[in-house]
Design a protein around this motif. Structure first.
Motif, short mmCIF file in Angstrom:
data_model
loop_
_atom_site.label_atom_id
_atom_site.label_comp_id
_atom_site.label_asym_id
_atom_site.label_seq_id
_atom_site.Cartn_x
_atom_site.Cartn_y
_atom_site.Cartn_z
N ARG A 19 0.81 -0.88 -0.48
CA ARG A 19 -0.39 0.48 -0.09
C ARG A 19 0.18 1.29 0.05
NH1 ARG A 19 -4.11 -1.56 4.56
NH2 ARG A 19 -5.18 -3.32 3.96
N ASP A 20 0.65 2.14 -0.40
CA ASP A 20 1.03 3.40 -0.66
C ASP A 20 2.32 3.81 -1.27
OD1 ASP A 20 -2.03 4.34 0.19
OD2 ASP A 20 -1.01 3.49 2.22
N ASP A 22 4.12 5.37 -3.07
CA ASP A 22 4.95 6.64 -3.74
C ASP A 22 6.35 7.08 -4.65
OD1 ASP A 22 2.35 7.74 -3.63
OD2 ASP A 22 2.62 8.70 -1.40
N ASN A 44 9.60 5.57 0.17
CA ASN A 44 8.79 6.64 0.23
C ASN A 44 9.74 8.17 1.25
OD1 ASN A 44 6.26 5.67 -0.91
ND2 ASN A 44 5.88 5.27 1.07
N PRO A 73 5.50 -0.16 4.34
CA PRO A 73 3.33 -0.04 3.57
C PRO A 73 3.55 -1.48 4.11
CG PRO A 73 4.93 1.20 2.39
CD PRO A 73 5.87 0.66 3.01
#
Length: 84
Positions: A19-20, A22, A44, A73
């Protein structure tokens, strides 16, 4: 070419399974004793969200295993269900 392909595999694996995520920054790549590559980095921009992933070069660049630190994550719910 091999390093590029291994990093592409790792990037795809992380984006599709966690998840998440970036941003992925790769640190170093080393050859593993079993004929694959160990790819390391952070996600990230978080120094406590590091990973090391074994990419099995002889097995069509598949992910053999992953090690990650405490702030990495979480796995996506659909991925957890597939591995349990």
């Amino acid at each position: 070419m091999t390093i590029s392909k291994a990093r592409d595999t790792v990037e795809s694996y992380l984006i599709h399974n966690y998840r998440d995520i970036d941003q992925i920054e790769f640190d170093k790549d080393t050859n593993s004793p079993m004929g694959g590559m160990m790819v390391t980095g952070i996600v990230n921009g978080n120094e406590k969200a590091t990973f090391s992933i074994d990419v099995e070069v002889k097995n069509n660049f598949s992910v053999g295993g992953i090690g990650k630190r405490e702030e990495f994550p979480e796995r996506k719910q659909e991925c957890i269900e597939k591995t349990n």
